[in-house]
Design a protein around this motif. Structure first.
Motif, PDB file in Angstrom:
ATOM      1  N   GLY A   1      11.795   5.150  -4.943  1.00 12.75           N
ATOM      2  CA  GLY A   1      11.287   4.314  -6.016  1.00 12.75           C
ATOM      3  C   GLY A   1      11.006   2.934  -5.453  1.00 12.75           C
ATOM      4  N   GLY A   2      10.628   2.008  -6.332  1.00 14.69           N
ATOM      5  CA  GLY A   2      10.341   0.655  -5.882  1.00 14.69           C
ATOM      6  C   GLY A   2       9.009   0.556  -5.173  1.00 14.69           C
ATOM      7  N   SER A   3       8.676  -0.664  -4.759  1.00  7.15           N
ATOM      8  CA  SER A   3       7.386  -0.919  -4.123  1.00  7.15           C
ATOM      9  C   SER A   3       7.558  -1.882  -2.960  1.00  7.15           C
ATOM     10  CB  SER A   3       6.387  -1.516  -5.128  1.00  7.15           C
ATOM     11  OG  SER A   3       6.084  -0.599  -6.149  1.00  7.15           O
ATOM     12  N   PHE A   4       6.779  -1.629  -1.908  1.00  7.96           N
ATOM     13  CA  PHE A   4       6.787  -2.505  -0.744  1.00  7.96           C
ATOM     14  C   PHE A   4       5.362  -2.689  -0.263  1.00  7.96           C
ATOM     15  CE2 PHE A   4       7.602  -2.937   4.014  1.00  7.96           C
ATOM     16  CZ  PHE A   4       7.873  -4.301   3.916  1.00  7.96           C
ATOM     17  N   THR A   5       4.917  -3.941  -0.216  1.00  8.92           N
ATOM     18  CA  THR A   5       3.628  -4.294   0.358  1.00  8.92           C
ATOM     19  C   THR A   5       3.917  -4.967   1.686  1.00  8.92           C
ATOM     20  OG1 THR A   5       2.603  -4.571  -1.811  1.00  8.92           O
ATOM     21  CG2 THR A   5       1.524  -5.628   0.051  1.00  8.92           C
ATOM     22  N   ALA A   6       3.625  -4.279   2.770  1.00  8.24           N
ATOM     23  CA  ALA A   6       4.093  -4.728   4.081  1.00  8.24           C
ATOM     24  C   ALA A   6       3.610  -6.141   4.413  1.00  8.24           C
ATOM     25  CB  ALA A   6       3.654  -3.728   5.146  1.00  8.24           C
ATOM     26  N   ALA A   7       2.311  -6.333   4.509  1.00  8.61           N
ATOM     27  CA  ALA A   7       1.759  -7.662   4.780  1.00  8.61           C
ATOM     28  C   ALA A   7       1.277  -8.244   3.461  1.00  8.61           C
ATOM     29  CB  ALA A   7       0.623  -7.571   5.792  1.00  8.61           C
ATOM     30  N   GLY A   8       2.091  -9.125   2.894  1.00  7.14           N
ATOM     31  CA  GLY A   8       1.853  -9.542   1.516  1.00  7.14           C
ATOM     32  C   GLY A   8       0.982 -10.762   1.341  1.00  7.14           C
ATOM     33  N   LEU A   9       0.654 -11.462   2.427  1.00  4.93           N
ATOM     34  CA  LEU A   9      -0.186 -12.649   2.335  1.00  4.93           C
ATOM     35  C   LEU A   9      -1.258 -12.601   3.413  1.00  4.93           C
ATOM     36  CD1 LEU A   9       2.500 -15.451   1.737  1.00  4.93           C
ATOM     37  CD2 LEU A   9       1.083 -14.295   0.027  1.00  4.93           C
ATOM     38  N   ALA A  10      -2.264 -13.467   3.284  1.00  9.61           N
ATOM     39  CA  ALA A  10      -3.336 -13.526   4.271  1.00  9.61           C
ATOM     40  C   ALA A  10      -2.784 -13.942   5.632  1.00  9.61           C
ATOM     41  CB  ALA A  10      -4.415 -14.499   3.808  1.00  9.61           C
TER      42      ALA A  10
ATOM     43  N   SER B   1       9.330   8.892  -4.214  1.00  6.02           N
ATOM     44  CA  SER B   1       8.631   8.221  -5.310  1.00  6.02           C
ATOM     45  C   SER B   1       8.473   6.774  -4.890  1.00  6.02           C
ATOM     46  CB  SER B   1       9.393   8.341  -6.639  1.00  6.02           C
ATOM     47  OG  SER B   1      10.632   7.653  -6.568  1.00  6.02           O
ATOM     48  N   GLY B   2       7.725   6.011  -5.698  1.00  7.35           N
ATOM     49  CA  GLY B   2       7.502   4.613  -5.347  1.00  7.35           C
ATOM     50  C   GLY B   2       6.179   4.409  -4.639  1.00  7.35           C
ATOM     51  N   ASN B   3       5.984   3.182  -4.123  1.00 11.63           N
ATOM     52  CA  ASN B   3       4.706   2.791  -3.548  1.00 11.63           C
ATOM     53  C   ASN B   3       4.918   2.094  -2.204  1.00 11.63           C
ATOM     54  OD1 ASN B   3       3.419   3.499  -6.107  1.00 11.63           O
ATOM     55  ND2 ASN B   3       4.274   1.576  -6.869  1.00 11.63           N
ATOM     56  N   PHE B   4       4.113   2.479  -1.218  1.00 11.13           N
ATOM     57  CA  PHE B   4       4.172   1.861   0.101  1.00 11.13           C
ATOM     58  C   PHE B   4       2.741   1.525   0.516  1.00 11.13           C
ATOM     59  CE2 PHE B   4       5.493   2.636   4.820  1.00 11.13           C
ATOM     60  CZ  PHE B   4       5.429   1.259   5.049  1.00 11.13           C
ATOM     61  N   TYR B   5       2.471   0.209   0.631  1.00 10.50           N
ATOM     62  CA  TYR B   5       1.150  -0.275   1.005  1.00 10.50           C
ATOM     63  C   TYR B   5       1.235  -1.035   2.330  1.00 10.50           C
ATOM     64  CZ  TYR B   5       0.364   0.467  -4.005  1.00 10.50           C
ATOM     65  OH  TYR B   5       0.299   1.002  -5.270  1.00 10.50           O
ATOM     66  N   ASP B   6       0.166  -0.946   3.100  1.00  6.90           N
ATOM     67  CA  ASP B   6       0.157  -1.665   4.370  1.00  6.90           C
ATOM     68  C   ASP B   6      -0.061  -3.159   4.180  1.00  6.90           C
ATOM     69  OD1 ASP B   6      -2.514  -1.002   3.526  1.00  6.90           O
ATOM     70  OD2 ASP B   6      -3.234  -1.657   5.483  1.00  6.90           O
ATOM     71  N   SER B   7      -0.805  -3.545   3.132  1.00  6.81           N
ATOM     72  CA  SER B   7      -1.084  -4.971   2.908  1.00  6.81           C
ATOM     73  C   SER B   7      -1.538  -5.168   1.470  1.00  6.81           C
ATOM     74  CB  SER B   7      -2.155  -5.481   3.878  1.00  6.81           C
ATOM     75  OG  SER B   7      -3.454  -5.175   3.410  1.00  6.81           O
ATOM     76  N   ASP B   8      -1.799  -6.429   1.150  1.00  7.00           N
ATOM     77  CA  ASP B   8      -2.320  -6.732  -0.192  1.00  7.00           C
ATOM     78  C   ASP B   8      -3.835  -6.863  -0.188  1.00  7.00           C
ATOM     79  OD1 ASP B   8      -2.701  -9.088   1.134  1.00  7.00           O
ATOM     80  OD2 ASP B   8      -1.700 -10.370  -0.337  1.00  7.00           O
ATOM     81  N   GLY B   9      -4.469  -6.616   0.970  1.00 10.09           N
ATOM     82  CA  GLY B   9      -5.922  -6.643   1.053  1.00 10.09           C
ATOM     83  C   GLY B   9      -6.508  -7.993   1.370  1.00 10.09           C
ATOM     84  N   LYS B  10      -5.650  -9.010   1.518  1.00 19.15           N
ATOM     85  CA  LYS B  10      -6.178 -10.339   1.836  1.00 19.15           C
ATOM     86  C   LYS B  10      -6.599 -10.405   3.299  1.00 19.15           C
ATOM     87  CE  LYS B  10      -3.790 -12.889  -1.741  1.00 19.15           C
ATOM     88  NZ  LYS B  10      -2.477 -12.669  -2.214  1.00 19.15           N
ATOM     89  N   LYS B  11      -7.374 -11.404   3.660  1.00 17.52           N
ATOM     90  CA  LYS B  11      -7.974 -11.529   4.988  1.00 17.52           C
ATOM     91  C   LYS B  11      -6.913 -11.492   6.079  1.00 17.52           C
ATOM     92  CE  LYS B  11     -11.085 -14.448   7.705  1.00 17.52           C
ATOM     93  NZ  LYS B  11     -11.928 -13.326   8.095  1.00 17.52           N
TER      94      LYS B  11
END
Length: 655
Positions: free
Chosen positions: A404-413, A429-439
């Protein structure tokens, strides 16, 4: 508060390789809180093409020389690592013979209750599995500890412990032991070196034990005898005193108190609602320390040590306790509350469970740099997540687990995060993202173990610049497994590095996003089984890389059939191609190779049964080696040209 106890050494473990020699025949051989950390042993289905008889290889003796309190129990004295090879007809470890040589005499006055513990392949001591019976009285004579356990292939770990008597020698008292011999099947083996150098010093503390009275600050909560037949402490804060919370006892602290040393034993709980000022706090295997007040500045605990299997529960929004800390690799730190302050220090964690129902978004940069065990996310607050706001590296000695829970690895530009996982990635379950999509935000995920995707979202293509990367590396494990079920998966760039074999075990592998690549590097291998690799990206099989093809349609460059279904495909003519699994008749498929089309370096047919067949779908030239270890090759009307007949080996049939 001044220190009167010598500093407890925590890392002075002397390991001496003790190759064993065969002894001559006839030699005489003188339950309070349920934690939510979940550990997975993934089922690894490997094909075995040959077995060998198990044989004993060697043994290493490990000695722990850290000091011990009088009155303490289950103190690890020696560890014995027994190594075997082969997996057929397992050998049995019948017994190990020890002595208490080096312990201050008379031995019976200082130690009692010798026990032997087994931790399997885990080289960190814990008291989960006892083998044999407890030897209540230990003397100067050798003593044999019965084991009667079949050994596993590879390493097997056994640990000898003693209890230290409450009235043990105060002046210059020591505890030590020798591994005299061991009996495997019917043969006795004698160590070349029975004991590494060093011994445990017995501290000159005065022990007191919990009576079951819940208020820690009441004198009647403590007694000089474990059975309560002794006396209460005259002065709780006497610097010579040490306080043991016994198994099954739960004590609470609602007022600030000074206790020079506190030991929380197995199945015991200390619930601190106010500070416990102490020089030294030890949480043993199975013990629980729960802190409900916040440490904002300097901790009241000078030194906090947690053994393997020990548990800390963080129910506050402050820092972790301890001016200095030693968390054993398999100790458990459970964060039921946290803020930015909780991750403000560099900590050498054990296992971490993040399980906060209500929590803010928190930047974990530099806070999770060194995780010795597993990192598990269970809850990260309502609609909130953890992220890295600065370039950083997270090293995980165990597995990365999402319950469960969420982790956005690289959270800022302009943030680059590297995550090194020594064991498995598990998403339940939960969410695992590599980044928030910023530059320029991206993550590199290096995985040694398996990937098990059961539910949730795994998106490693959020980096708008396409800089994120998943690498399967073989620095710890040479073979890994990929299982994908009811999960939303989008992958960016993925590489199988040299020396690594990745096996698709269940479901599929994908999707590789557009403009992203799945690359099998030279020396790496992707064993697809019958499962597809899909997506709008590109598949690249490099020179000296290996692909295992199990789909009935083989691999194809122009059609959407077979194992490789990505939009773009590159198959190197200098790579290795293996056709396997029970699919029959299996087509090789029609595929182009480069830089020389129609050529491949090696062709291997390794089917499940002799009657299984592989059908040659196109003319093919094998430039190095053609091998049939099981099955048949049906050429139909196509031709196979073998450039080097001397390097060919055909065990099956070729029609």
């Amino acid at each position: 508060m001044s220190h009167r106890y010598p500093r407890i050494k925590t890392s002075n473990r002397l390991k001496t390789s003790a190759k064993l020699v065969l002894g001559a025949a006839g030699v005489t051989l003188a339950g309070i809180v349920t934690l939510l950390i979940i550990f997975f042993n993934l089922s690894k289905q490997e094909n075995s093409f040959g077995e060998s008889l198990m044989v004993f290889q060697s043994a290493d003796v490990v000695q722990d020389t850290s000091a011990v309190f009088r009155g303490s129990i289950n103190q690890s004295i020696l560890g014995v690592e027994i190594k075997t090879s082969g997996n057929k007809n397992p050998v049995k470890l019948v017994s190990i013979t020890f002595s208490a040589n080096g312990t201050t005499e008379p031995v019976v006055r200082n130690i009692e209750n010798a026990r032997l513990w087994f931790t399997g392949k885990e080289n960190n001591f814990n008291t989960s599995v006892q083998v044999g019976h407890t030897l209540t009285q230990v003397s100067e004579n050798n003593f044999e500890m019965a084991v009667n356990r079949q050994l596993s292939p590879g390493k097997n770990y056994f640990w000898l412990t003693f209890d230290i008597k409450s009235d043990a020698t105060i002046k210059n008292g020591n505890v030590d032991a020798d591994c005299v011999s061991m009996k495997i099947n019917t043969t006795s083996f004698i160590p070349m070196l029975s004991s590494p150098a060093g011994k445990k010093k017995i501290l000159s503390n005065i022990p007191y034990f919990s009576t079951g009275q819940p208020n820690i600050y009441q004198p009647e909560a403590w007694n000089s005898k474990r059975d309560g037949s002794g006396t209460e402490p005259v002065k709780l804060n006497d610097l010579r005193n040490s306080y043991f919370i016994q198994s099954g006892h739960s004590v609470i602290n609602t007022e600030k108190i000074v206790l020079p040393a506190v030991i929380i034993e197995k199945h015991a709980l200390l619930k601190a609602r106010q500070p416990v000022k102490t020089n030294y706090m030890l949480v043993t295997d199975g013990g629980i320390y729960q802190q409900e007040f916040a440490e904002k500045e300097v901790s009241d605990i000078d030194y906090l040590k947690m053994d393997n299997g020990a548990n800390y529960i963080h129910l506050n929004d402050g820092k972790l306790p301890g001016v200095k800390r030693f968390f054993s690799p398999r100790s458990n730190q459970c964060l039921y509350q946290y803020t930015q302050l909780t991750f403000s220090e560099r900590i050498r964690w054990g296992n971490i469970l993040i399980n906060a129902l209500q929590a803010p978004m928190v930047d974990i940069s530099n806070g999770l740099t060194n995780v010795q065990g597993d990192l598990e996310l269970h809850k990260t607050g309502t609609d909130n997540y953890l992220y890295a706001g600065r370039t950083d590296t997270i090293n995980i000695g165990g597995s990365l687990i999402f319950s469960g829970g969420s982790f956005t690895a690289a959270g800022l530009a302009n943030t680059s995060l590297i995550i090194n996982v020594a064991e498995d990635l598990i998403l339940k379950s939960g969410n695992f993202y590599d980044s928030d999509g910023k530059k320029n935000s991206n993550c590199t995920l290096n995985i040694n173990g398996d990937v098990l995707l059961l539910a949730g979202i795994f998106n490693f293509n959020k980096s708008s610049d396409g800089l994120s990367q998943i690498n399967f590396i073989g620095t710890v494990l040479k073979k890994s497994y990929w299982s994908e079920k009811n999960t939303i998966v989008e992958l960016g760039n993925v590489s199988i590095m040299p020396g690594k074999e990745l096996v698709i075990q269940n479901g599929r592998f994908g999707d590789i996003a557009a403009k992203r690549k799945l690359t099998v590097e030279g020396g790496g291998a992707l064993m697809c089984g019958q499962f597809p690799v899909s997506g709008n990206g590109e598949f690249i099989l490099k020179e000296n890389a290996t692909i295992g093809i199990g789909n009935v349609h083989g691999i194809n460059s122009a059609t959407t059939e077979g194992n490789i279904l990505t939009k773009e495909k590159y198959f190197d003519s200098r790579a290795h191609y293996i056709y396997y699994t029970g699919s029959t008749p299996q087509q090789t498929g029609i595929f182009e190779t480069a830089p020389e089309n129609g050529k491949i370096k090696t062709l291997t047919i390794k089917k499940d049964k002799p009657s299984d067949s592989v059908v040659l779908s196109q003319d093919m030239e094998v430039t190095d080696q053609f091998l049939i270890s099981m099955g048949q090759l049906d050429k139909k009307k196509n031709k196979i040209n073998i450039s080097k007949l001397s390097d060919s080996f055909v065990k099956g049939t070729s029609n």
